[in-house]
Design an enzyme around this catalytic site. Structure first.
Site, PDB file in Angstrom:
ATOM      1  N   CYS A 157       0.597  -0.910  -0.253  1.00 51.92           N
ATOM      2  CA  CYS A 157      -0.013  -0.350   0.009  1.00 51.92           C
ATOM      3  C   CYS A 157       0.814   2.017  -0.003  1.00 51.92           C
ATOM      4  CB  CYS A 157      -0.527   0.242   1.504  1.00 51.92           C
ATOM      5  SG  CYS A 157      -1.779  -1.930   1.258  1.00 51.92           S
ATOM      6  N   HIS A 173      -2.976   8.522   5.645  1.00 53.92           N
ATOM      7  CA  HIS A 173      -3.029   6.899   5.272  1.00 53.92           C
ATOM      8  C   HIS A 173      -4.394   6.170   5.069  1.00 53.92           C
ATOM      9  CE1 HIS A 173      -1.847   3.130   3.251  1.00 53.92           C
ATOM     10  NE2 HIS A 173      -2.179   2.840   4.031  1.00 53.92           N
ATOM     11  N   GLU A 232      -2.369   5.554  12.926  1.00 55.52           N
ATOM     12  CA  GLU A 232      -1.754   6.271  12.741  1.00 55.52           C
ATOM     13  C   GLU A 232      -1.883   7.975  13.494  1.00 55.52           C
ATOM     14  OE1 GLU A 232      -3.021   7.333   8.528  1.00 55.52           O
ATOM     15  OE2 GLU A 232      -1.819   8.747   8.254  1.00 55.52           O
ATOM     16  N   LYS A 286      -9.387   8.473   1.017  1.00 49.83           N
ATOM     17  CA  LYS A 286     -10.156   7.145   0.788  1.00 49.83           C
ATOM     18  C   LYS A 286     -11.324   7.062   1.141  1.00 49.83           C
ATOM     19  CE  LYS A 286      -5.353   4.317   1.498  1.00 49.83           C
ATOM     20  NZ  LYS A 286      -4.519   5.241   1.428  1.00 49.83           N
ATOM     21  N   HIS A 317      -9.212   1.950  -1.247  1.00 47.81           N
ATOM     22  CA  HIS A 317      -8.480   2.157  -0.708  1.00 47.81           C
ATOM     23  C   HIS A 317      -7.221   1.559  -2.211  1.00 47.81           C
ATOM     24  CE1 HIS A 317      -4.088   1.202   0.210  1.00 47.81           C
ATOM     25  NE2 HIS A 317      -4.282   0.187   1.707  1.00 47.81           N
ATOM     26  N   PHE A 338       1.521  -3.337   3.663  1.00 43.23           N
ATOM     27  CA  PHE A 338       2.449  -4.530   4.543  1.00 43.23           C
ATOM     28  C   PHE A 338       3.674  -4.645   4.246  1.00 43.23           C
ATOM     29  CE2 PHE A 338      -2.190  -7.093   3.821  1.00 43.23           C
ATOM     30  CZ  PHE A 338      -2.811  -6.552   4.781  1.00 43.23           C
TER      31      PHE A 338
END
Lengths: 83, 405
Positions: B158, B297, B308, B329, B334, B393
């Protein structure tokens, strides 16, 4: 399907795959090279033909295919399994 | 030597091209809908950010379409728009024009369809491999536009586009290129990919009847991310040569930081995120209190948004309350390896226009998410320093800083 009908269908199919091809100028003697196909384009063409006609282009014989007529001959000799 | 953004292109679930995208983003439009590109009835998550109107025949030949995966087609569209926006790069030597693209999954649409054929004992398309490979998009962009310099692809899930853009900055700094097409592309609204994410319990499953509410970063009731697809590209140049060719400058790309959690492949980590943000700010030579805006994010997972928020509070201290934050997003889902590129465009447009897009679906914030996330309505604020966060990830955290200072 008789040979004339098969020929017509193969030519129509190939014309649809060749960029800027004039179908009236495609005959059984036309080579893939004449149509502007490189070796990968030809592989792609045979794959698309498998999808379209249900035939399987497999084995050593396939490597020798050079012209529209070769495809017609191959398909006459190797009809789709279902038919 | 400073690096500037001179062109932008985007293809997203809320619009194609900067004008359409930014108009929709500032109006808080949702691009999330029920999945239409395949039968998702046996999935738990049946909503996604899809690009319904995308038509590759408008800019690609039938042969090119046959030889490319959807993620490459999206990338080619975004790159074409970015180049149009940037104006001619003919003043540069082609070998000095680089391409740096991020993608988490690469050509997975092709992978899934070819795998399905193989398992049915059917032959696979001859372009299966060149369509799947992750660097397919970068290669096609170079081929289509004659960009003959460094060409690479970054795949860090991501955060892929964050690293691709950051590494483009480094490429320009070390002098291995004069201009770079940098961004990301992803197209994995797909059955196997989505079921894979489902198996990790990361996707939203509770809003199948109400798709526009499904992606709800920082809000109560959020239950996972919504899969999205898209691409965004930036044209980056050295300031000096950009000025020489008379380019319009949107903003400076001023800093890049990357840090690995090295704790868990999937679970986010506060310290890793803090380290990446800090590294980006140091690289940009700006102090935390100079930051005005964060494009978060913020994927809408229960854990991720809290982590976050905590990371931002840990790094920014009292200044965290002064920040304006928003989550792109919430509107597009996403877009995995493209998300930091699309987020970068939002950050740059915030600097460029003084309008900050909202985080939609934020009627009631999670008590653990207590910063200013620009709920539901765009705000006007002059911002000069913007940070774009991307956490992937693999514990991969990539942050980039844009400024108009």
């Amino acid at each position: 399907m008789d040979t004339a009908e098969l020929e017509k269908q193969v030519i129509e199919f190939i014309a649809s795959k060749a960029e800027n091809a004039d179908i009236s100028k495609i005959s059984t003697a036309t080579t893939f090279e004449d149509l502007g196909f490189d070796s990968l384009d030809t592989v792609q063409l045979l794959f698309d033909a498998e999808e379209k006609f249900g035939v399987s282009f497999d084995g050593e014989e396939v490597k020798g295919l050079r012209t529209v007529g070769d495809i017609v001959d191959y398909m006459s000799k190797h009809p789709p399994a279902a038919s | 030597m400073r690096v500037v953004v001179t062109g932008m292109g985007v293809v997203s679930p809320i619009g194609t091209g900067i004008d359409q995208f930014w108009d929709a983003a500032t109006r808080g439009k949702s691009g999330i809908s029920s999945i239409q590109c395949f039968d998702a009835s046996n999935q738990h998550s049946r909503v996604a950010g899809q690009i319904h109107e995308f038509d590759p025949t408008s800019f690609m030949s039938a042969k090119q379409i046959e030889q490319t995966d959807r993620f490459t087609q999206l990338a080619l569209r975004a790159a074409g728009l970015a180049l149009e926006d940037a104006g001619s790069l003919e003043s540069y030597e082609p070998r000095r024009l680089a391409v740096s693209v991020g993608s988490g999954m690469g050509g997975f649409s092709t992978f899934e369809s070819s795998a399905a054929r193989r398992f049915q004992n059917k032959s696979v398309p001859p372009f299966t491999v060149p369509r799947i490979m992750a660097n397919s998009a970068a290669g096609w962009i170079a081929t289509k536009h004659g960009l003959k310099g460094v060409n690479w692809t970054c795949s860090t899930a991501c955060s892929s586009a964050g690293n691709a853009i950051g590494m483009a900055l480094d490429l320009l700094r070390v002098g291995k290129a004069d201009a770079v097409m940098a961004g990301g592309a992803e197209a994995c609204v797909l059955p196997l990919t989505m079921v894979g994410f489902e198996a990790l319990h990361t996707l939203s499953t509770g809003f199948n009847q109400d798709p526009v509410r499904a992606s709800r970063p920082f809000a109560t009731g959020r239950d996972g991310f919504v899969m999205g697809e898209g691409s965004a590209m930036l044209v980056l140049e050295k300031e000096e040569t950009a000025l020489k060719r008379g380019a319009r400058i949107y903003a400076y790309l001023e800093g890049y930081g990357c840090a690995c959690d090295a704790t868990h492949l999937v679970a986010p980590d506060i310290d890793g995120q803090v380290a990446a943000m800090q590294a980006a700010l140091q690289d940009a030579r700006v102090r935390p209190e100079q930051v005005d805006y964060i494009n978060a994010h913020a994927t809408s997972t229960t854990l991720g948004d809290v982590i976050e928020t905590k990371a931002i509070k840990k790094l920014f201290g009292d200044h965290a309350g002064e920040l304006t934050i928003s989550a792109t997003k919430s509107m597009i889902g996403h877009t995995i390896g493209a998300s930091a590129a699309i987020g970068s465009i939002a950050a740059i447009m915030s600097l460029h226009t003084g309008t900050l897009h909202p985080t939609i679906n934020l009627d009631e914030a999670d008590p653990e998410c207590d910063l200013n996330y620009t709920p539901n309505q765009a705000v006007q604020r002059k911002v000069q320093v913007a940070l774009c966060n991307a956490f992937g990830f693999g514990g991969n955290n990539a942050c980039i800083v844009f400024t108009t200072l």
